[in-house]
Write an enzyme that holds these catalytic residues in place. Structure first.
Site, PDB file in Angstrom:
ATOM      1  N   LYS A  63       0.845  -1.204   0.000  1.00 48.40           N
ATOM      2  CA  LYS A  63       0.000   0.000   0.000  1.00 48.40           C
ATOM      3  C   LYS A  63       0.883   1.259   0.000  1.00 48.40           C
ATOM      4  O   LYS A  63       2.102   1.172   0.267  1.00 48.40           O
ATOM      5  CB  LYS A  63      -0.897  -0.009   1.236  1.00 48.40           C
ATOM      6  CG  LYS A  63      -0.140   0.027   2.557  1.00 48.40           C
ATOM      7  CD  LYS A  63      -1.059  -0.287   3.740  1.00 48.40           C
ATOM      8  CE  LYS A  63      -0.292  -0.245   5.045  1.00 48.40           C
ATOM      9  NZ  LYS A  63      -1.065  -0.787   6.166  1.00 48.40           N
ATOM     10  N   ARG A 103     -10.166   0.036  15.287  1.00 48.78           N
ATOM     11  CA  ARG A 103     -10.030   0.848  14.084  1.00 48.78           C
ATOM     12  C   ARG A 103     -11.010   0.349  13.030  1.00 48.78           C
ATOM     13  O   ARG A 103     -11.901   1.078  12.613  1.00 48.78           O
ATOM     14  CB  ARG A 103      -8.575   0.760  13.601  1.00 48.78           C
ATOM     15  CG  ARG A 103      -8.233   1.691  12.500  1.00 48.78           C
ATOM     16  CD  ARG A 103      -6.762   1.666  12.167  1.00 48.78           C
ATOM     17  NE  ARG A 103      -6.341   0.453  11.462  1.00 48.78           N
ATOM     18  CZ  ARG A 103      -5.119   0.290  10.946  1.00 48.78           C
ATOM     19  NH1 ARG A 103      -4.208   1.245  11.074  1.00 48.78           N
ATOM     20  NH2 ARG A 103      -4.802  -0.832  10.328  1.00 48.78           N
ATOM     21  N   TYR A 161      12.841  31.682   4.529  1.00 54.00           N
ATOM     22  CA  TYR A 161      11.573  32.387   4.727  1.00 54.00           C
ATOM     23  C   TYR A 161      11.369  32.787   6.175  1.00 54.00           C
ATOM     24  O   TYR A 161      11.743  32.047   7.098  1.00 54.00           O
ATOM     25  CB  TYR A 161      10.410  31.477   4.327  1.00 54.00           C
ATOM     26  CG  TYR A 161      10.194  31.387   2.830  1.00 54.00           C
ATOM     27  CD1 TYR A 161      10.104  32.528   2.028  1.00 54.00           C
ATOM     28  CD2 TYR A 161      10.054  30.144   2.223  1.00 54.00           C
ATOM     29  CE1 TYR A 161       9.886  32.419   0.663  1.00 54.00           C
ATOM     30  CE2 TYR A 161       9.835  30.024   0.862  1.00 54.00           C
ATOM     31  CZ  TYR A 161       9.753  31.175   0.088  1.00 54.00           C
ATOM     32  OH  TYR A 161       9.535  31.069  -1.251  1.00 54.00           O
ATOM     33  N   MET A 217       9.181  24.849   0.061  1.00 50.33           N
ATOM     34  CA  MET A 217       8.482  23.846  -0.732  1.00 50.33           C
ATOM     35  C   MET A 217       9.469  22.992  -1.543  1.00 50.33           C
ATOM     36  O   MET A 217       9.357  21.777  -1.615  1.00 50.33           O
ATOM     37  CB  MET A 217       7.488  24.514  -1.680  1.00 50.33           C
ATOM     38  CG  MET A 217       6.630  23.506  -2.426  1.00 50.33           C
ATOM     39  SD  MET A 217       5.544  24.273  -3.633  1.00 50.33           S
ATOM     40  CE  MET A 217       4.423  25.173  -2.584  1.00 50.33           C
TER      41      MET A 217
HETATM   42  C1  LIG Z   1      -0.238  -1.718   6.885  1.00 52.15           C
HETATM   43  C2  LIG Z   1      -0.738  -2.991   7.425  1.00 52.15           C
HETATM   44  C3  LIG Z   1       0.129  -4.091   7.588  1.00 52.15           C
HETATM   45  C4  LIG Z   1       1.635  -3.991   7.405  1.00 52.15           C
HETATM   46  O1  LIG Z   1       2.210  -3.559   8.622  1.00 52.15           O
HETATM   47  P1  LIG Z   1       3.803  -3.407   8.805  1.00 52.15           P
HETATM   48  O2  LIG Z   1       3.975  -2.958  10.209  1.00 52.15           O
HETATM   49  O3  LIG Z   1       4.234  -2.371   7.825  1.00 52.15           O
HETATM   50  O4  LIG Z   1       4.403  -4.731   8.519  1.00 52.15           O
HETATM   51  C5  LIG Z   1      -0.418  -5.307   7.951  1.00 52.15           C
HETATM   52  N1  LIG Z   1      -1.750  -5.423   8.183  1.00 52.15           N
HETATM   53  C6  LIG Z   1      -2.600  -4.384   8.079  1.00 52.15           C
HETATM   54  C7  LIG Z   1      -4.049  -4.587   8.373  1.00 52.15           C
HETATM   55  C8  LIG Z   1      -2.128  -3.137   7.716  1.00 52.15           C
HETATM   56  O5  LIG Z   1      -2.971  -2.100   7.637  1.00 52.15           O
END
Ligand SMILES: *Cc1c(COP(=O)(O)O)cnc(C)c1O
Length: 368
Positions: free
Chosen positions: A38, A136, A264, A313
């Site tokens: 991701k 969550r 800045y 930036m």
């Molecule tokens: C992002 C995520 C992971 C990966 O976690 P890491 O700590 O980067 O290995 C695994 N499971 C879920 C549900 C996640 O959101």
């Protein structure tokens, strides 16, 4: 090694392979490995990384959103892809791209079944997510009956996996909490498997879970940060190699007299003579303003050069008064010696945030 002439993120695929091998050495041969790619593969390059990992035979990929999964399919990924956080509005592209949704509440379960019926899908793979303490995303323990009763009404879907997520897998002070999550997940999984009448895969561990909770590896583990070279502890970091080196170059050197200011809002004022270097990297590239005012630093000729004044930036200015350097010299922002974790710590954040922030403006270069 490539010598930077502009800002580049150099990605070391040998380091990626090293990390994968190390993480796999921590799991049983029969345990499946899901690579979490991701957020642009944690700020690197999702397509290149996923293709490389696919050749290394990882079993599954995970992304957060449907669009990320579509990009992987377009880049030639044929392995199954779990979408951890899908939204109803994108179901059509989800199924067109054979992406597998995490189903985390009754609303998305019902909406997916409704959609799947309309599309006349049969046994479309879904993954049921349970909340065991992170609070969550995920069903609750007492939703098991509801889920199984709902699934019994339809042939459209098939549960490929049941999973949960640890809240503090990297923190051994929270071991009791994590063990409770594991116990609660086991109970939930047993109950759901019994009601479904078949056994989906079970998975719970992220990178730190892989390293700290072998008893919770179940059928598959999900690793993100570990693949990219961070183990969330000094001890584990020794076995992993950061895959990304963020490099830039000195555009200009300035000689600043006492009382002059830099950047800045005149945020930095010099107390004496100073030599500064201006670098072509700023908050639009992922070096946030929190790294300014002497907190963050870069490495030039092996020496630390603090970022002074406000981060702009497109630029930062660093103090090179005591460094023998010239315009055109290479600068390391982070890499395998001074890591993203070291830099992140200067601004009270974590490697995850810094590496995923490196913007698409920064060119990616690969070392095979
Ligand atoms: C992002 C995520 C992971 C990966 O976690 P890491 O700590 O980067 O290995 C695994 N499971 C879920 C549900 C996640 O959101």
């Amino acid at each position: 090694m490539h010598k930077a002439q502009e800002t580049v993120l150099e990605i070391d695929l040998k380091a990626l392979k090293h990390n994968l091998t190390h993480l796999k050495s921590k799991i049983q041969p029969a345990t499946k490995f899901m690579a979490v790619v991701k957020a642009f593969a944690y700020g690197s390059d999702p397509c290149k990384i996923a293709n490389y990992l696919q050749k290394q035979n990882v079993d599954y990929f995970a992304v957060a959103y449907i669009n990320e999964g579509i990009a992987l399919r377009q880049a030639g990924i044929t392995q199954p892809i779990l979408v951890l956080h899908p939204q109803t509005v994108n179901f059509k592209s989800l199924i067109e791209n054979r992406l597998e949704p995490a189903i985390y509440n009754a609303k998305i379960l019902n909406e997916f079944i409704q959609f799947a019926s309309a599309e006349k899908l049969i046994e479309y793979p879904i993954h049921i997510k349970f909340n065991t303490g992170l609070n969550r995303l995920g069903f609750f323990e007492n939703d098991v009956n509801y889920i199984s009763e709902t699934l019994k009404t339809t042939q459209t879907t098939k549960v490929i996996s049941i999973f949960s997520h640890l809240a503090a897998s990297e923190d051994l002070n929270e071991k009791t909490f994590s063990l409770n999550q594991i116990k609660s997940f086991k109970g939930i999984a047993i109950a759901l498997i019994e009601r479904l009448g078949y056994k989906p895969m079970l998975h719970m561990c992220n990178t730190s879970g892989i390293l700290n909770y072998p008893e919770a590896h179940f059928d598959m583990v999900r690793s993100g940060i570990g693949l990219y070279g961070f183990g969330n502890s000094e001890k584990e970091n020794l076995f992993l190699k950061p895959i990304g080196t963020l490099k830039t170059v000195i555009s200009q050197i300035h000689h600043i007299e006492k009382g002059e200011s830099v950047g800045y809002n005149r945020a930095f004022k010099s107390n004496g003579f100073l030599k500064t270097a201006t670098l072509p990297i700023g908050h639009a590239d992922g070096i946030g303003r929190q790294y300014g005012h002497g907190k963050g630093f870069v490495t030039i000729q092996g020496q630390k050069a603090p970022i002074i004044g406000n981060v702009c930036m497109d630029m930062i200015m660093v103090d090179v008064t005591n460094i023998d350097c010239n315009e055109g010299d290479e600068v390391i922002v982070f890499g395998q010696t001074t890591t993203a974790e070291d830099l992140a710590l200067t601004a009270n954040t974590i490697s995850y945030e810094l590496i995923t922030s490196i913007s698409q403006r920064v060119r990616r270069i690969f070392i095979e």
